[in-house]
Motif scaffolding. Sequence first.
Motif, PDB file in Angstrom:
ATOM      1  N   SER A   2       0.774  -1.050  -0.127  1.00 23.51           N
ATOM      2  CA  SER A   2       0.127   0.013  -0.020  1.00 23.51           C
ATOM      3  C   SER A   2       0.916   1.384  -0.006  1.00 23.51           C
ATOM      4  O   SER A   2       1.994   1.095   0.473  1.00 23.51           O
ATOM      5  CB  SER A   2      -0.801   0.030   1.351  1.00 23.51           C
ATOM      6  N   VAL A   4       1.872   4.807   1.229  1.00 22.72           N
ATOM      7  CA  VAL A   4       1.838   5.556   2.697  1.00 22.72           C
ATOM      8  C   VAL A   4       1.598   6.858   2.574  1.00 22.72           C
ATOM      9  O   VAL A   4       2.257   7.517   1.706  1.00 22.72           O
ATOM     10  CB  VAL A   4       2.968   4.993   3.671  1.00 22.72           C
ATOM     11  N   THR A 147      -1.918  -0.485  10.723  1.00 24.21           N
ATOM     12  CA  THR A 147      -0.671   0.039  10.053  1.00 24.21           C
ATOM     13  C   THR A 147       0.505  -0.738  10.826  1.00 24.21           C
ATOM     14  O   THR A 147       0.354  -1.026  12.142  1.00 24.21           O
ATOM     15  CB  THR A 147      -0.554   1.580  10.695  1.00 24.21           C
ATOM     16  N   GLU A 175      -1.628  -0.888   5.866  1.00 25.16           N
ATOM     17  CA  GLU A 175      -0.693   0.148   5.792  1.00 25.16           C
ATOM     18  C   GLU A 175       0.531  -0.198   6.243  1.00 25.16           C
ATOM     19  O   GLU A 175       0.720  -0.276   7.478  1.00 25.16           O
ATOM     20  CB  GLU A 175      -1.063   1.613   6.294  1.00 25.16           C
TER      21      GLU A 175
END
Length: 350
Positions: A2, A4, A147, A175
Amino acid sequence: MSRVPQSPSRRLLLAGALAAVSAAVTGCSLGSEAATSGGSKRLRIGYFAFPSGDLIVKNKKLLEKALPDYEITWIRFDSGASVNQAFIGKSLDIAALGSSPFARGVSGSSPIPYKVAWILDVAGENEALVVRKDTRISDVAGLKGRTIGTPFASTSHYSLLAALETAGLKASDVELVDLQPQAVLAAWQRGDIDAAYVWLPTLDELRKTGTQLTSSKEVGGAGKPTLDLAVVSDDLIAEDPQAIDAWRKAEAEALRLLTSDPDGSVKAVAAELGISAADAGAQLRQGVFLTPEQVASADWLGTDDSPGKLLGYVTDTGRFLAGQKQIDAAPSGDVVRKAFYLKGLSDAVK
């Protein structure tokens, strides 16, 4: 992986990581300049502050004793990505390197000029995925939308991607944040990340307030093992193979000392890491250390005429990284084979 968001704090983290790599490479470059001046032979060795035979070799000066006419410089690194950069800059002769960054290094049209020549350890409980207890997450699948911090291009990064895939998640389902171990700890303490995949000693700090979801021992048992390897530069192979023989024998002695002198080995690792003997012993017990004979066996490195199973592990790692879009294309088995230096290995472990 992904994307960021580039918040101010994220930009600062990226800048810090780049500065760390720059500092490491610059530091070794000084050693490179010195190595070309004067008449003495020199070796520049990259290592990690991670419990392994490398720290025993360093602490007990086994290599210095074997090569008394050499000036040996030990240079600490935080991740395989910066080791790869240092080899590209011809600033290292020998270095520890994870199997995932090694697979990256030998891929592409311009592979890094080095070859694997030794196995330091097989990743076990000393690398793991930990989630904050306050998230109340109990399995890897529960990380969706969360995350996660990990050092990109490392064995931990590879194992994290493998763990996510096994749990039915894609990298884009979470993430991912590229953080070196110390930055992982800082981000964890600030509450900036929900989970992290990282190695000792940072890992033990996270475990104090986190829940372990999986480890590299489990990921490896499921078919995707990771290892801490040691690589040597093509220049050193061409110019001074005798130094490689002496270094291998020193590493073999360190592996034997882990069994024959466990107390002395613990003291050596504790001194190098600046931790108590109790903590050093606990960290060593989480690793998987081969005997020198196993290193040169068909199950691992093998021989010059018949490479071992490590060849398949690295090739599979390359395929997995290509499938995850971490590298453009996987290196072929033949390319990986050419990145193995096995000449003299059998003699070094006798």
